[in-house]
Design a protein around this motif. Structure first.
Motif, mmCIF file in Angstrom:
data_model
loop_
_atom_site.group_PDB
_atom_site.id
_atom_site.type_symbol
_atom_site.label_atom_id
_atom_site.label_comp_id
_atom_site.label_asym_id
_atom_site.label_seq_id
_atom_site.Cartn_x
_atom_site.Cartn_y
_atom_site.Cartn_z
ATOM 1 N N VAL A 91 0.848 -1.192 0.000
ATOM 2 C CA VAL A 91 0.000 0.000 0.000
ATOM 3 C C VAL A 91 0.883 1.241 0.000
ATOM 4 C CG1 VAL A 91 -1.787 -1.233 1.269
ATOM 5 C CG2 VAL A 91 -0.188 0.230 2.535
ATOM 6 N N GLY A 92 0.311 2.351 -0.460
ATOM 7 C CA GLY A 92 1.101 3.572 -0.476
ATOM 8 C C GLY A 92 0.260 4.800 -0.730
ATOM 9 N N CYS A 93 0.900 5.959 -0.546
ATOM 10 C CA CYS A 93 0.229 7.235 -0.757
ATOM 11 C C CYS A 93 1.248 8.283 -1.161
ATOM 12 C CB CYS A 93 -0.468 7.678 0.534
ATOM 13 S SG CYS A 93 -1.255 9.309 0.436
ATOM 14 N N SER A 122 9.819 -1.726 -0.732
ATOM 15 C CA SER A 122 9.005 -0.710 -0.060
ATOM 16 C C SER A 122 9.787 0.223 0.846
ATOM 17 C CB SER A 122 7.881 -1.377 0.740
ATOM 18 O OG SER A 122 7.018 -2.076 -0.132
ATOM 19 N N ALA A 123 10.891 -0.252 1.408
ATOM 20 C CA ALA A 123 11.708 0.616 2.257
ATOM 21 C C ALA A 123 13.002 0.994 1.547
ATOM 22 C CB ALA A 123 12.003 -0.062 3.585
ATOM 23 N N CYS A 173 5.318 2.774 -5.137
ATOM 24 C CA CYS A 173 5.175 1.604 -6.014
ATOM 25 C C CYS A 173 4.590 0.406 -5.286
ATOM 26 C CB CYS A 173 6.533 1.208 -6.584
ATOM 27 S SG CYS A 173 7.290 2.432 -7.657
ATOM 28 N N THR A 174 4.080 -0.526 -6.076
ATOM 29 C CA THR A 174 3.613 -1.816 -5.596
ATOM 30 C C THR A 174 3.931 -2.854 -6.661
ATOM 31 O OG1 THR A 174 1.701 -3.044 -4.758
ATOM 32 C CG2 THR A 174 1.285 -1.513 -6.560
ATOM 33 N N VAL A 227 2.017 5.050 -8.422
ATOM 34 C CA VAL A 227 1.200 6.266 -8.380
ATOM 35 C C VAL A 227 2.144 7.435 -8.166
ATOM 36 C CG1 VAL A 227 -0.870 5.101 -7.557
ATOM 37 C CG2 VAL A 227 0.741 6.054 -5.883
ATOM 38 N N ALA A 228 1.819 8.581 -8.772
ATOM 39 C CA ALA A 228 2.742 9.717 -8.727
ATOM 40 C C ALA A 228 1.991 11.043 -8.791
ATOM 41 C CB ALA A 228 3.722 9.635 -9.889
ATOM 42 N N ILE A 229 2.596 12.064 -8.182
ATOM 43 C CA ILE A 229 2.122 13.449 -8.283
ATOM 44 C C ILE A 229 3.342 14.331 -8.515
ATOM 45 C CG2 ILE A 229 0.976 15.387 -7.148
ATOM 46 C CD1 ILE A 229 -0.569 13.484 -5.443
#
Length: 280
Positions: free
Chosen positions: A155-157, A186-187, A202-203, A249-251
Motif C-alpha cells: 500500500v502507499g500514498c 518498499s523501504a 510503487c507496488t 502512483v505519482a504526483i
C-alpha cells in the motif's frame, strides 16, 4: 492539494466481484478522509495518515493484512520520504508492531533513519510502540494450507499539500512464503521516493521494482524536465524489458497525477477535493 493512494493489485481470477467493490469503497473512503486531513496537515503527515488507514484495513497486504513468511512469522517494511527536506526513513522486516509507517515517521528525527529486524523492533519499543501481533486467523490458515491469497499487495500514498510540498509513503507485509531475510522495495528509494518536483509510491514484485529503480527513475526524470506522464511511461517501457511486475502512483509539483501498471489491475484512488478517480 491532491492525493493518490494504492493498495496493490486485484485479480479477477483470484478474487470475487464483492472483494473488488469492497476495495473500491475502501479506497474511496480512505482517499476522502486523507484529503480532509491534508487540509490542515503537511504532505508528510498526510501520507503517514493515509498509509496507517491502509495498514489497518484487512483488504491489503500491510499492517493488519500482512502475509506470513516461510518460517511462519510476519515481518513488515515501510518507508517515508519528505520531498521538501529530502529525508528518507524506514523500517525493514519489523515484527510485532501495528503500524510500521508510524515507526518510520518517528525515525525521521534520527541521524540513522533506516532500521531493520531486531534493531527496528527495539527502537519501536523504546519509543512507546506496544508489542502487537498483526496475525489474523485467515493468514495462519493460508500459511498452514500453503495457499497464497491472490490480489493483495503493498500500500502507499503520495500527496501534494497546500504549500506545494510533496511526500510519499509505502508499506508492505511482504509477498508471503518468502525466504527469511528477503528485503522488498518498499523501504528503498526504488519503491518510495520524493523530492520537490515529484513523489512516487510503487507496488508489485519488489525484485522487479528494485532492478528497475522505478520510483527514483520517475522522480529523476521529472526533475530533469520530463512531463510526469512521459517519465512514468518511459520507466514502464524499461520495466517491460525485464518483464517486470509493478504499479506506481505519482504526483508532480504542478498537481499532475499519474498511475500505471505493467499488468492489470493496480487498485488506486485519487481525490482533489472535487473529483475521484478509482480503479475499475
Amino acid at each position: 492539494m491532491k492525493i493518490i493512494i494504492h493498495g496493490g493489485f486485484f485479480s479477477e481470477s483470484d478474487q470475487s466481484h464483492d472483494v473488488k467493490v469492497a476495495k473500491q469503497n475502501s479506497l474511496k473512503q480512505i482517499a476522502q478522509d486523507s484529503f480532509e486531513f491534508l487540509k490542515t496537515h503537511s504532505a508528510e503527515e498526510t501520507v503517514v495518515h493515509a498509509v496507517k488507514l491502509l495498514e489497518d484495513d484487512l483488504l491489503y497486504n500491510a499492517g493488519m493484512g500482512s502475509q506470513i513468511q516461510s518460517d511462519g512469522k510476519i515481518r513488515m517494511s515501510a518507508s517515508l520520504m519528505n520531498g521538501e527536506t529530502q529525508k528518507f526513513s524506514g523500517v525493514i522486516n519489523i515484527e510485532n508492531v501495528k503500524n510500521p509507517i508510524e515507526v518510520a515517521q518517528v525515525l525521521m528525527k534520527e541521524d540513522d533513519r533506516v532500521l531493520g529486524g531486531n534493531g527496528a523492533k527495539q527502537y519501536a519499543a523504546e519509543n512507546g510502540f506496544a508489542d502487537f501481533s498483526t496475525e489474523i486467523p485467515q493468514r495462519r490458515k493460508e500459511y498452514e494450507e500453503k495457499l497464497k491469497n491472490g490480489g493483495k499487495g503493498t500500500v502507499g500514498c503520495v500527496a501534494l499539500d497546500q504549500k506545494g510540498r510533496l511526500a510519499a509513503a509505502t508499506s508492505t507485509g511482504g509477498k508471503g512464503f518468502e525466504l527469511v531475510g528477503r528485503i522488498s522495495d518498499s523501504a528503498t528509494v526504488a519503491g518510495n521516493f520524493a523530492n520537490g518536483y515529484c513523489a512516487v509510491s510503487c507496488t508489485g514484485v519488489g525484485e522487479d521494482i528494485v532492478s528497475n529503480a522505478t520510483a527514483a527513475k520517475i522522480v529523476t526524470r521529472v526533475t530533469d524536465g520530463f512531463p510526469l506522464k512521459n517519465a512514468v511511461e518511459k520507466t514502464f517501457v524499461e520495466l517491460k524489458e525485464i518483464n517486470g511486475f509493478a504499479g506506481a502512483v505519482a504526483i508532480d509539483k504542478n498537481g499532475n497525477i499519474a498511475h500505471q501498471d505493467s499488468y492489470p489491475t493496480m487498485v488506486f484512488a485519487s481525490f482533489d477535493g472535487e473529483h475521484f478517480e478509482i480503479f475499475d
